[in-house]
Write an enzyme that holds these catalytic residues in place. Structure first.
Site, PDB file in Angstrom:
ATOM      1  N   GLY A  43     -31.011  45.931  13.669  1.00 40.11           N
ATOM      2  CA  GLY A  43     -30.495  46.942  14.797  1.00 40.11           C
ATOM      3  C   GLY A  43     -31.633  47.019  15.807  1.00 40.11           C
ATOM      4  O   GLY A  43     -32.868  46.797  15.624  1.00 40.11           O
TER       5      GLY A  43
ATOM      6  N   HIS B 252       4.188  28.472  26.567  1.00 41.57           N
ATOM      7  CA  HIS B 252       4.263  27.765  25.351  1.00 41.57           C
ATOM      8  C   HIS B 252       3.597  26.416  25.264  1.00 41.57           C
ATOM      9  O   HIS B 252       4.038  25.745  26.261  1.00 41.57           O
ATOM     10  CB  HIS B 252       5.686  27.792  24.806  1.00 41.57           C
ATOM     11  CG  HIS B 252       5.671  26.973  23.357  1.00 41.57           C
ATOM     12  ND1 HIS B 252       5.145  27.541  22.327  1.00 41.57           N
ATOM     13  CD2 HIS B 252       6.257  25.856  23.072  1.00 41.57           C
ATOM     14  CE1 HIS B 252       5.138  26.843  21.225  1.00 41.57           C
ATOM     15  NE2 HIS B 252       5.950  25.603  21.638  1.00 41.57           N
TER      16      HIS B 252
END
Ligand SMILES: Cc1cc2nc3c(=O)[nH]c(=O)nc-3n(C[C@H](O)[C@H](O)[C@H](O)COP(=O)(O)OP(=O)(O)OC[C@H]3O[C@@H](n4cnc5c(N)ncnc54)[C@H](O)[C@@H]3O)c2cc1C
Length: 489
Positions: free
Chosen positions: A293, A467
């Site tokens: 972090g 599609h």
């Protein structure tokens, strides 16, 4: 009336600072940016988003080449030249940084290479970076005030408003033994000259996971040690579990639910011990990558001289990005919470809006918070997660659909992961979306758009989708949720 050298002084010239300065200058404010880094560009360009994504893309190309036989393509034995991988990354970073340098030096606002710290609520002491004092004090503030002109001596600068955008730095290590043994951070990892043979990665967040896959795909023996139950703990557990599965398949050792105990040298290697399920486990590697972090970079600003409140180093602001000192604003990583570039930019712009138009204030809205991890599959979410909904007591319906049952992803052999939608149980408004899958960081933006327009799952399901595309996968959970809502009423 007191005269100031500038209407707005922006401290820090990274993503948040540059966005603030550009916006302030466009609004006609006399603006200065004070940038104290050895290089110009900020974290994202120099050591963050851009170098890591350049390296991860190289790893993806290598991985795809190695699996080319799946599609009947013979790529031969795939080898690599690590120096060239790094050189391409460095050349790109140089281009991005040069461009940012040009933007900062374009003359729309003053840009000075110096470190700033507050002397009082309207004055900063500006210490030019050694050898970078291309400006004279007179050129900056229009008059001589302390410090000799054209030297590196500190001088004072006043401003009516300030925007602090000083970013973040790597957090301190939790074990003194680790400091003794030594480790690299992401800063060094993006600039390695040579690959280590083995690597222990401490942490399981986005940075840890991205590096784990990058190094593993370039043949490094990687061990990742995470404290929480699953990696990527800001996401729902289903995302972390999916990435753990992929990592293990790719040969990364993943330990979760651990507690770091010790670090020491073991011959030429570095060894880390940790507790897991009541046992002590030790692992060794050539190098350790510390990815536990980052913390706000505010310690050297002398904020107490300006009366600005902090909380564990994080500059406390309201939703207008205003600190408790009404003329001092803050943006980006130094405000903590979300270490994400587009948030830093939005915060910088919001701060300027609220300086110029205090009567019609703009507030930061985190409803559309996006997070992306650039592993393969990518991990992305927008808005609400199931975890956060539970904490906040928000009711929702959720539906998921896997990529291993979807035409386009099957063609791509990209069968890991899923998409998930969260919807309001009555109205069907989309409250959140998650995508662990191919191009997840791109696909999530359909849900960002839908949520920005407060679309319902019914509307998303009815929207045309070409599609076969990856994007049409969103229609399945949308349809399922629309039916579920209809059944419930
Ligand atoms: C390895 C890594 C990968 C990342 N990947 C991503 C990603 O893919 N996507 C994403 O959105 N985010 C990513 N991030 C986070 C992102 O880089 C940061 O959120 C963002 O760069 C923060 O911008 P900022 O303007 O707040 O700070 P910075 O860009 O760090 O700018 C702060 C500037 O302030 C200057 N400064 C500091 N103190 C002073 C002072 N006293 N006087 C003058 N100047 C000062 C510094 O020199 C610095 O240039 C990543 C971070 C890391 C470390």
């Amino acid at each position: 009336m007191k005269r100031f050298d500038f209407d707005v002084a922006v401290i820090g010239g990274g993503s948040g600072g540059y966005a603030a300065a550009r916006t302030a200058a466009s609004a006609g404010l006399k603006t200065v940016v004070i940038e104290g880094g050895a290089e110009v560009g900020g974290l994202c360009i120099l050591r963050g988003c851009m170098p890591t994504k350049a390296l991860l893309y190289a790893a993806e190309v290598k991985h795809l080449a190695e699996h080319a036989a799946t599609w009947g393509v013979r790529a031969g034995k795939v080898t690599f030249d690590f120096a060239k991988v790094m050189a391409r990354k460095s050349a790109q970073i140089k281009d991005f940084a040069d461009f940012r340098g040009q933007q900062l030096n374009a003359g729309k606002f003053k840009f000075i290479r110096a470190h700033a710290r507050f002397l009082d609520a309207h004055t900063v002491e500006v210490t030019p970076i050694q050898g970078r004092a291309r400006h004279s004090v007179r050129a900056v503030v229009g008059q001589t005030r302390g410090g000799a002109q054209g030297t590196d001596a500190p001088y004072q600068l006043t401003a009516k408003n300030f925007i602090i955008a000083t970013g973040s730095r790597v957090a301190a290590s939790p074990l003194p033994q680790l400091d003794k043994v030594g480790f690299i951070t992401s800063d060094e990892a993006v600039a390695l000259k040579q690959l280590p043979k083995s690597l222990i990665i401490l942490g399981g967040g986005a940075i840890a996971c991205e590096f784990a896959q990058f190094f593993a795909r370039f043949g490094v023996n990687v061990t990742l040690i995470q404290r929480s139950e699953h990696i990527l703990k800001e996401f729902d557990a289903d995302a972390g579990i999916e990435i753990e599965k992929v990592f293990r398949r790719e040969g990364i050792q993943v330990f979760t639910n651990t507690k770091l105990l010790d670090a020491r040298h073991k011959g030429k290697l570095k060894s880390v011990s940790f507790g897991q399920n009541g046992k002590t486990i030790s692992v060794s590697a050539e190098e350790i990558l510390f990815a536990l972090g980052r913390v706000p970079n505010t310690a050297s600003l002398n904020l107490e001289n300006a009366g600005v409140k902090t909380e564990n180093g994080r500059i406390v602001t309201n939703h207008k990005m205003q600190t408790n000192a009404p003329h001092i604003f803050a943006a980006g990583d130094c405000t903590g919470r979300h270490e994400i570039v587009h948030i830093a930019i939005q915060q910088g712009e919001t701060a300027v809006h609220n300086i110029t138009k205090p009567k019609s204030p703009r507030r930061m809205d985190y409803r559309l918070l996006i997070s992306v991890v650039f592993t393969e599959p990518q991990v992305a979410f927008v808005g609400l997660t199931e975890k956060e909904a539970a904490v906040r007591g928000i009711k929702f319906f959720a539906a998921s659909y896997p990529f291993n049952d979807h035409g386009k992803s099957l063609i791509m052999e990209a069968k890991d992961g899923f998409v998930k939608l969260l919807a309001h149980p009555q109205s069907g408004e989309i409250l959140g979306g998650a995508c662990v899958g191919p191009d997840g960081g791109e696909l999530i933006h359909e849900i960002v758009t839908a949520m920005a327009k407060r679309m319902t799952v019914h509307e998303l399901a009815a929207m045309p989708h070409y599609h076969p595309t990856l994007a049409e996968i969103w229609t399945y959970p949308a349809e399922e949720l629309a039916e579920k809502i209809a059944e419930a009423h």
